[in-house]
Design a protein around this motif. Structure first.
Motif, PDB file in Angstrom:
ATOM      1  N   TYR A   1       0.799  -1.224   0.000  1.00 23.52           N
ATOM      2  CA  TYR A   1       0.000   0.000   0.000  1.00 23.52           C
ATOM      3  C   TYR A   1       0.830   1.272   0.000  1.00 23.52           C
ATOM      4  N   THR A   2       2.102   1.176  -0.329  1.00 22.54           N
ATOM      5  CA  THR A   2       2.869   2.401  -0.507  1.00 22.54           C
ATOM      6  C   THR A   2       2.331   3.117  -1.740  1.00 22.54           C
ATOM      7  N   ALA A   3       2.619   4.377  -1.863  1.00 21.57           N
ATOM      8  CA  ALA A   3       2.139   5.141  -3.022  1.00 21.57           C
ATOM      9  C   ALA A   3       2.640   4.515  -4.322  1.00 21.57           C
ATOM     10  N   GLU A   4       3.897   4.118  -4.345  1.00 25.02           N
ATOM     11  CA  GLU A   4       4.464   3.515  -5.558  1.00 25.02           C
ATOM     12  C   GLU A   4       3.778   2.186  -5.886  1.00 25.02           C
ATOM     13  N   ALA A   5       3.529   1.354  -4.886  1.00 17.91           N
ATOM     14  CA  ALA A   5       2.866   0.073  -5.132  1.00 17.91           C
ATOM     15  C   ALA A   5       1.444   0.284  -5.656  1.00 17.91           C
ATOM     16  N   LEU A   6       0.736   1.256  -5.114  1.00 19.53           N
ATOM     17  CA  LEU A   6      -0.625   1.538  -5.585  1.00 19.53           C
ATOM     18  C   LEU A   6      -0.622   2.037  -7.026  1.00 19.53           C
ATOM     19  N   ARG A   7       0.333   2.904  -7.348  1.00 18.82           N
ATOM     20  CA  ARG A   7       0.428   3.382  -8.740  1.00 18.82           C
ATOM     21  C   ARG A   7       0.782   2.236  -9.687  1.00 18.82           C
ATOM     22  N   SER A   8       1.731   1.401  -9.289  1.00 16.32           N
ATOM     23  CA  SER A   8       2.153   0.275 -10.129  1.00 16.32           C
ATOM     24  C   SER A   8       1.013  -0.698 -10.384  1.00 16.32           C
ATOM     25  N   ALA A   9       0.184  -0.915  -9.374  1.00 18.22           N
ATOM     26  CA  ALA A   9      -0.911  -1.878  -9.496  1.00 18.22           C
ATOM     27  C   ALA A   9      -1.953  -1.456 -10.523  1.00 18.22           C
ATOM     28  N   THR A  10      -2.006  -0.177 -10.858  1.00 15.75           N
ATOM     29  CA  THR A  10      -3.008   0.291 -11.822  1.00 15.75           C
ATOM     30  C   THR A  10      -2.498   0.263 -13.256  1.00 15.75           C
ATOM     31  N   ALA A  11      -1.240  -0.085 -13.427  1.00 14.76           N
ATOM     32  CA  ALA A  11      -0.636  -0.073 -14.760  1.00 14.76           C
ATOM     33  C   ALA A  11      -1.111  -1.258 -15.588  1.00 14.76           C
ATOM     34  N   THR A  12      -0.972  -1.120 -16.874  1.00 17.02           N
ATOM     35  CA  THR A  12      -1.167  -2.251 -17.779  1.00 17.02           C
ATOM     36  C   THR A  12       0.073  -2.339 -18.650  1.00 17.02           C
ATOM     37  N   TYR A  13       0.764  -3.447 -18.517  1.00 14.83           N
ATOM     38  CA  TYR A  13       1.950  -3.720 -19.325  1.00 14.83           C
ATOM     39  C   TYR A  13       1.641  -4.973 -20.128  1.00 14.83           C
ATOM     40  N   LEU A  14       1.097  -4.756 -21.312  1.00 14.14           N
ATOM     41  CA  LEU A  14       0.652  -5.869 -22.140  1.00 14.14           C
ATOM     42  C   LEU A  14       1.369  -5.864 -23.478  1.00 14.14           C
ATOM     43  N   GLY A  15       1.577  -7.036 -24.021  1.00 14.82           N
ATOM     44  CA  GLY A  15       2.211  -7.172 -25.329  1.00 14.82           C
ATOM     45  C   GLY A  15       2.117  -8.618 -25.783  1.00 14.82           C
ATOM     46  N   SER A  16       2.449  -8.846 -27.021  1.00 10.20           N
ATOM     47  CA  SER A  16       2.364 -10.190 -27.587  1.00 10.20           C
ATOM     48  C   SER A  16       3.751 -10.798 -27.751  1.00 10.20           C
ATOM     49  N   ASN A  17       3.897 -12.043 -27.330  1.00  9.40           N
ATOM     50  CA  ASN A  17       5.160 -12.753 -27.504  1.00  9.40           C
ATOM     51  C   ASN A  17       5.149 -13.633 -28.757  1.00  9.40           C
ATOM     52  N   ALA A  18       4.172 -13.427 -29.652  1.00  6.66           N
ATOM     53  CA  ALA A  18       4.012 -14.266 -30.848  1.00  6.66           C
ATOM     54  C   ALA A  18       5.270 -14.285 -31.715  1.00  6.66           C
ATOM     55  N   LYS A  19       5.924 -13.153 -31.863  1.00  4.48           N
ATOM     56  CA  LYS A  19       7.142 -13.093 -32.678  1.00  4.48           C
ATOM     57  C   LYS A  19       8.244 -13.965 -32.076  1.00  4.48           C
ATOM     58  N   ALA A  20       8.438 -13.886 -30.765  1.00  2.00           N
ATOM     59  CA  ALA A  20       9.459 -14.702 -30.092  1.00  2.00           C
ATOM     60  C   ALA A  20       9.103 -16.185 -30.167  1.00  2.00           C
ATOM     61  N   ARG A  21       7.823 -16.494 -30.089  1.00  2.00           N
ATOM     62  CA  ARG A  21       7.389 -17.887 -30.205  1.00  2.00           C
ATOM     63  C   ARG A  21       7.703 -18.439 -31.596  1.00  2.00           C
ATOM     64  N   SER A  22       7.330 -17.663 -32.619  1.00  5.21           N
ATOM     65  CA  SER A  22       7.493 -18.178 -33.984  1.00  5.21           C
ATOM     66  C   SER A  22       8.942 -18.148 -34.463  1.00  5.21           C
TER      67      SER A  22
END
Length: 181
Positions: free
Chosen positions: A132-153
């Motif tokens: 519940y630190t300010a940094e942890a609360l801010r981090s929890a709202t982030a979205t870090y999304l991406g596709s690993n399809a290139k690395a898979r193929s």
């Protein structure tokens, strides 16, 4: 980062930039550990419903880096994360694996960021639980999304599911909080 990459590439350094995602596993020292431990102790009343990450088990991250060094063409960029899941999905899996109920309430990104701004001035003055630190609360709202399809193929990258990665991790976390697994 792009400036450093460009300068290194121009100098002939054979770089392969890799994005690994949210790394997790036994011994993880990050906010995720504190959050999971708090959840297992039933001390987390609310979680950020909007947070989502591509979760990479630490062992898969090591394999990803080896694949990038051994098989990737210099200058090629890869997302070598694991599967993408929301924090709610992470908690649901943890509940299924441990039998411990997940937190009942979730809060929106706006509410969590407002909480972070309120906690920020007192963060260093009072003992705030790590999740519940300010940094942890801010981090929890982030979205870090991406596709690993290139690395898979292109490289044959095959990360484990979040369920598989959490299974060993939660056993260790249960022991750390004094609960039988």
């Amino acid at each position: 980062h792009l400036g450093a990459f460009s300068a290194a590439a121009e100098a002939g350094v054979p770089l392969v930039p890799v994005r690994l995602g949210a790394i997790h596993g036994v011994g993880d020292p990050h906010e995720t550990r504190d959050f999971l431990r708090g959840s297992l102790r039933r001390e987390v009343p609310v979680y950020a419903r909007d947070g989502a990450f591509c979760w990479a088990h630490v062992d898969d991250a090591a394999v990803a880096l080896r694949l990038a060094m051994d098989a990737a063409e210099p200058g090629t960029r890869y997302i070598m994360s694991g599967p993408c899941h929301s924090i709610a999905e992470l908690l649901q899996l943890a509940q299924e694996l441990t039998g411990i109920p997940m937190p009942r309430w979730s809060a929106s990104r706006g509410v969590m960021r407002r909480l972070a701004s309120l906690i920020d001035p007192i963060d260093s003055l009072l003992p705030i639980p790590p999740a519940y630190t300010a940094e942890a609360l801010r981090s929890a709202t982030a979205t870090y999304l991406g596709s690993n399809a290139k690395a898979r193929s292109e490289l044959g990258y095959d990360p484990r599911s979040l369920r598989e990665g959490l299974a060993d991790r939660l056993g260790a976390e249960m022991a750390a909080v004094g609960r039988p697994s």
